[in-house]
Design a protein around this motif. Structure first.
Motif, PDB file in Angstrom:
ATOM      1  N   TYR A 280      59.733  58.078  40.261  1.00 53.61           N
ATOM      2  CA  TYR A 280      60.977  58.300  41.003  1.00 53.61           C
ATOM      3  C   TYR A 280      60.602  59.027  42.290  1.00 53.61           C
ATOM      4  O   TYR A 280      60.103  60.150  42.253  1.00 53.61           O
ATOM      5  N   ALA A 281      60.809  58.366  43.424  1.00 55.72           N
ATOM      6  CA  ALA A 281      60.448  58.939  44.722  1.00 55.72           C
ATOM      7  C   ALA A 281      61.696  59.456  45.429  1.00 55.72           C
ATOM      8  O   ALA A 281      62.783  58.886  45.307  1.00 55.72           O
ATOM      9  N   ALA A 282      61.545  60.533  46.194  1.00 56.31           N
ATOM     10  CA  ALA A 282      62.680  61.210  46.825  1.00 56.31           C
ATOM     11  C   ALA A 282      63.248  60.470  48.023  1.00 56.31           C
ATOM     12  O   ALA A 282      64.298  60.845  48.543  1.00 56.31           O
ATOM     13  N   SER A 283      62.577  59.420  48.488  1.00 55.30           N
ATOM     14  CA  SER A 283      63.128  58.602  49.570  1.00 55.30           C
ATOM     15  C   SER A 283      62.540  57.210  49.481  1.00 55.30           C
ATOM     16  O   SER A 283      61.501  56.980  48.836  1.00 55.30           O
ATOM     17  N   ASP A 284      63.184  56.261  50.136  1.00 51.56           N
ATOM     18  CA  ASP A 284      62.688  54.885  50.139  1.00 51.56           C
ATOM     19  C   ASP A 284      61.349  54.774  50.859  1.00 51.56           C
ATOM     20  O   ASP A 284      60.454  54.046  50.421  1.00 51.56           O
ATOM     21  N   ASP A 285      61.208  55.450  51.999  1.00 49.72           N
ATOM     22  CA  ASP A 285      59.943  55.372  52.737  1.00 49.72           C
ATOM     23  C   ASP A 285      58.787  55.905  51.896  1.00 49.72           C
ATOM     24  O   ASP A 285      57.689  55.337  51.898  1.00 49.72           O
ATOM     25  N   ILE A 286      59.024  56.999  51.184  1.00 54.58           N
ATOM     26  CA  ILE A 286      57.998  57.541  50.288  1.00 54.58           C
ATOM     27  C   ILE A 286      57.685  56.533  49.185  1.00 54.58           C
ATOM     28  O   ILE A 286      56.518  56.281  48.854  1.00 54.58           O
ATOM     29  N   ALA A 287      58.726  55.934  48.606  1.00 56.77           N
ATOM     30  CA  ALA A 287      58.549  54.952  47.533  1.00 56.77           C
ATOM     31  C   ALA A 287      57.748  53.740  48.010  1.00 56.77           C
ATOM     32  O   ALA A 287      56.843  53.263  47.315  1.00 56.77           O
ATOM     33  N   LEU A 288      58.070  53.246  49.206  1.00 55.04           N
ATOM     34  CA  LEU A 288      57.364  52.080  49.739  1.00 55.04           C
ATOM     35  C   LEU A 288      55.893  52.404  50.013  1.00 55.04           C
ATOM     36  O   LEU A 288      55.009  51.578  49.785  1.00 55.04           O
ATOM     37  N   GLY A 289      55.621  53.620  50.489  1.00 54.38           N
ATOM     38  CA  GLY A 289      54.237  54.037  50.683  1.00 54.38           C
ATOM     39  C   GLY A 289      53.494  54.096  49.366  1.00 54.38           C
ATOM     40  O   GLY A 289      52.312  53.693  49.263  1.00 54.38           O
ATOM     41  N   ALA A 290      54.161  54.604  48.326  1.00 56.03           N
ATOM     42  CA  ALA A 290      53.543  54.682  47.000  1.00 56.03           C
ATOM     43  C   ALA A 290      53.245  53.288  46.450  1.00 56.03           C
ATOM     44  O   ALA A 290      52.190  53.058  45.844  1.00 56.03           O
ATOM     45  N   ILE A 291      54.159  52.343  46.665  1.00 52.76           N
ATOM     46  CA  ILE A 291      53.945  50.969  46.196  1.00 52.76           C
ATOM     47  C   ILE A 291      52.740  50.342  46.895  1.00 52.76           C
ATOM     48  O   ILE A 291      51.902  49.682  46.252  1.00 52.76           O
ATOM     49  N   ILE A 292      52.630  50.540  48.203  1.00 48.85           N
ATOM     50  CA  ILE A 292      51.474  50.016  48.946  1.00 48.85           C
ATOM     51  C   ILE A 292      50.176  50.583  48.376  1.00 48.85           C
ATOM     52  O   ILE A 292      49.201  49.861  48.146  1.00 48.85           O
ATOM     53  N   ALA A 293      50.168  51.892  48.119  1.00 49.45           N
ATOM     54  CA  ALA A 293      48.967  52.543  47.580  1.00 49.45           C
ATOM     55  C   ALA A 293      48.628  51.993  46.187  1.00 49.45           C
ATOM     56  O   ALA A 293      47.451  51.753  45.869  1.00 49.45           O
ATOM     57  N   LEU A 294      49.642  51.804  45.366  1.00 47.14           N
ATOM     58  CA  LEU A 294      49.415  51.243  44.023  1.00 47.14           C
ATOM     59  C   LEU A 294      48.831  49.839  44.111  1.00 47.14           C
ATOM     60  O   LEU A 294      47.877  49.499  43.394  1.00 47.14           O
ATOM     61  N   GLN A 295      49.398  49.020  44.989  1.00 47.82           N
ATOM     62  CA  GLN A 295      48.910  47.644  45.138  1.00 47.82           C
ATOM     63  C   GLN A 295      47.479  47.613  45.661  1.00 47.82           C
ATOM     64  O   GLN A 295      46.676  46.787  45.227  1.00 47.82           O
ATOM     65  N   GLU A 296      47.136  48.519  46.559  1.00 46.89           N
ATOM     66  CA  GLU A 296      45.769  48.589  47.085  1.00 46.89           C
ATOM     67  C   GLU A 296      44.774  48.978  46.002  1.00 46.89           C
ATOM     68  O   GLU A 296      43.591  48.622  46.075  1.00 46.89           O
ATOM     69  N   LEU A 297      45.253  49.709  44.988  1.00 49.19           N
ATOM     70  CA  LEU A 297      44.405  50.113  43.868  1.00 49.19           C
ATOM     71  C   LEU A 297      44.385  49.081  42.740  1.00 49.19           C
ATOM     72  O   LEU A 297      43.722  49.288  41.716  1.00 49.19           O
ATOM     73  N   GLY A 298      45.120  47.986  42.917  1.00 44.87           N
ATOM     74  CA  GLY A 298      45.111  46.915  41.928  1.00 44.87           C
ATOM     75  C   GLY A 298      46.223  46.970  40.900  1.00 44.87           C
ATOM     76  O   GLY A 298      46.250  46.154  39.971  1.00 44.87           O
ATOM     77  N   TYR A 299      47.154  47.906  41.040  1.00 46.26           N
ATOM     78  CA  TYR A 299      48.279  47.990  40.107  1.00 46.26           C
ATOM     79  C   TYR A 299      49.409  47.084  40.570  1.00 46.26           C
ATOM     80  O   TYR A 299      49.610  46.876  41.771  1.00 46.26           O
ATOM     81  N   LYS A 300      50.147  46.558  39.588  1.00 42.75           N
ATOM     82  CA  LYS A 300      51.286  45.704  39.898  1.00 42.75           C
ATOM     83  C   LYS A 300      52.597  46.465  39.673  1.00 42.75           C
ATOM     84  O   LYS A 300      52.723  47.198  38.704  1.00 42.75           O
ATOM     85  N   VAL A 301      53.531  46.260  40.606  1.00 45.57           N
ATOM     86  CA  VAL A 301      54.873  46.855  40.499  1.00 45.57           C
ATOM     87  C   VAL A 301      55.865  45.700  40.331  1.00 45.57           C
ATOM     88  O   VAL A 301      55.892  44.793  41.160  1.00 45.57           O
ATOM     89  N   PRO A 302      56.622  45.655  39.229  1.00 41.31           N
ATOM     90  CA  PRO A 302      56.827  46.721  38.236  1.00 41.31           C
ATOM     91  C   PRO A 302      56.038  46.541  36.937  1.00 41.31           C
ATOM     92  O   PRO A 302      56.255  47.306  36.004  1.00 41.31           O
ATOM     93  N   GLU A 303      55.160  45.546  36.883  1.00 38.59           N
ATOM     94  CA  GLU A 303      54.489  45.259  35.609  1.00 38.59           C
ATOM     95  C   GLU A 303      53.726  46.466  35.073  1.00 38.59           C
ATOM     96  O   GLU A 303      53.799  46.775  33.865  1.00 38.59           O
ATOM     97  N   ASP A 304      52.989  47.164  35.951  1.00 41.01           N
ATOM     98  CA  ASP A 304      52.227  48.350  35.524  1.00 41.01           C
ATOM     99  C   ASP A 304      53.014  49.643  35.744  1.00 41.01           C
ATOM    100  O   ASP A 304      52.946  50.559  34.928  1.00 41.01           O
ATOM    101  N   VAL A 305      53.714  49.705  36.850  1.00 36.52           N
ATOM    102  CA  VAL A 305      54.465  50.916  37.204  1.00 36.52           C
ATOM    103  C   VAL A 305      55.807  50.510  37.826  1.00 36.52           C
ATOM    104  O   VAL A 305      55.840  49.705  38.750  1.00 36.52           O
TER     105      VAL A 305
END
Length: 336
Positions: A246-271
């Motif tokens: 749960y991210a406190a803003s959309d921009d923070i959330a979108l940055g977190a998703i980019i970082a997860l994808q760069e590390l090989g995680y899938k959203v929402p399958e993994d997180v």
């Protein structure tokens, strides 16, 4: 130049009645007011600003204080929407909106000095550095002031219901089976970020879930780069990737998703990831972002109404949160 006396002659009324209509007085009927305004428009009447100020003792000018402390920028969907709603409301009443500055020409001024120089009727604080040494002088000056999204300033405040939004977001993640829910908080110099963090902890406590401080990390600003860095810090603090964030803003959330994808995680399958704001971009990202939608039009309008009421001495200037505006959970693809 057309005067109020010319309008009065054509309408067949006293010049004082015309003046009341042009100044939106409640002392005349709506029908009479509309008739006079229509004639004024037809005749090409333009109010004389000096005469208007003498008659009403107002400058008909409102200052907007917007600082860049949180690295947001006026193009931000939420704050620009709030400002537009505020501006539309006060301009319909005849006020002009101008940005508060720390100088006139080359001469440096405090916020209060600038407002006095411009003879401002009231101030709308959109965003501000709460540690700014000039802020306290302004808020203690007696000038009518309202703010939004910030309970750290000792003035009347309109704010989204951050507790309601946080509860809906975290409980939805729980409903979808998430056990380990992390929180990327906004910058904790922001009142909204503090409320969302407190709300997150309250939801976990109410569900008898132990709070793991390692599952909480602060983003330094409300932007996607801060979200990316915060996600990296979160993964350093935890043994494994959380089920949901749960991210406190959309921009923070979108940055977190980019970082997860760069590390090989899938959203929402993994997180699963949920943001807060419902900025326009969130419906077009891949995946589209589940988020808490703030009603920026209501927030801006309510702030404008309250400020005008203070200026007109129709309400008190008591500080504190005067209204919490309901929010809505928008479910999209970033959650399972």
């Amino acid at each position: 130049m057309v005067t109020i006396y010319d309008i009065a002659k054509k309408v067949g009324c006293a010049s004082s009645t015309v003046s009341k209509a042009l100044n939106n007085s409640k002392e005349i009927s709506k029908k009479r007011k509309e008739e006079i305004l229509a004639v004024a428009k037809e005749m090409g009447y333009v109010p004389n600003s000096s005469a208007r100020r003498l008659a009403t003792k107002n400058s008909w000018s409102i200052g907007v204080l917007f600082s860049e402390d949180l690295n947001i920028g006026l193009e931000h969907h939420f704050f620009s929407g709030v400002l537009q709603a505020f501006k539309s409301y006060v301009e319909d009443l005849g006020y002009e909106v101008t940005f508060v500055s720390k100088k006139v020409g080359s001469q440096p001024l405090t916020y209060l000095e600038w407002c006095k120089y411009k003879n401002i009727d009231g101030v709308f604080i959109l965003t501000v550095d709460v540690n700014d040494e000039n802020l306290n002088e302004l808020t203690q000056s007696g000038i009518p002031i309202v703010t939004v999204d910030n309970g750290l300033i000792n003035v009347p405040t309109v704010i989204s219901d951050n507790y309601q939004g946080t509860r809906m977001a975290v409980e939805y993640l729980m409903l979808k089976g998430a056990k380990r829910i992390a929180h990327i908080a906004g910058p904790l110099r922001s009142y909204a970020a503090m409320e969302r963090l407190k709300g997150y902890k309250n939801v976990l406590r109410n569900a008898d879930i132990e709070i793991d401080e390692n599952m909480i990390v602060e983003a330094y600003n409300y932007d996607h780069n801060s979200g990316k860095r915060a996600l990296g810090q979160l993964l350093k603090q935890t043994d494994e990737v959380p089920d949901a964030i749960y991210a406190a803003s959309d921009d923070i959330a979108l940055g977190a998703i980019i970082a997860l994808q760069e590390l090989g995680y899938k959203v929402p399958e993994d997180v699963s990831v949920i943001g807060f704001d419902n900025i326009e971009l969130t419906r077009y990202t891949s995946p589209s972002l589940t988020t808490v939608s703030q009603n920026k039009v209501t927030i801006g309008t309510e702030a404008a109404k309250h400020l005008i009421s203070i200026i007109n001495k129709e309400t008190s200037t008591d500080p504190g949160i005067i209204k919490r505006v309901p929010v809505e959970l928008i479910i999209r693809e970033s959650t399972k």
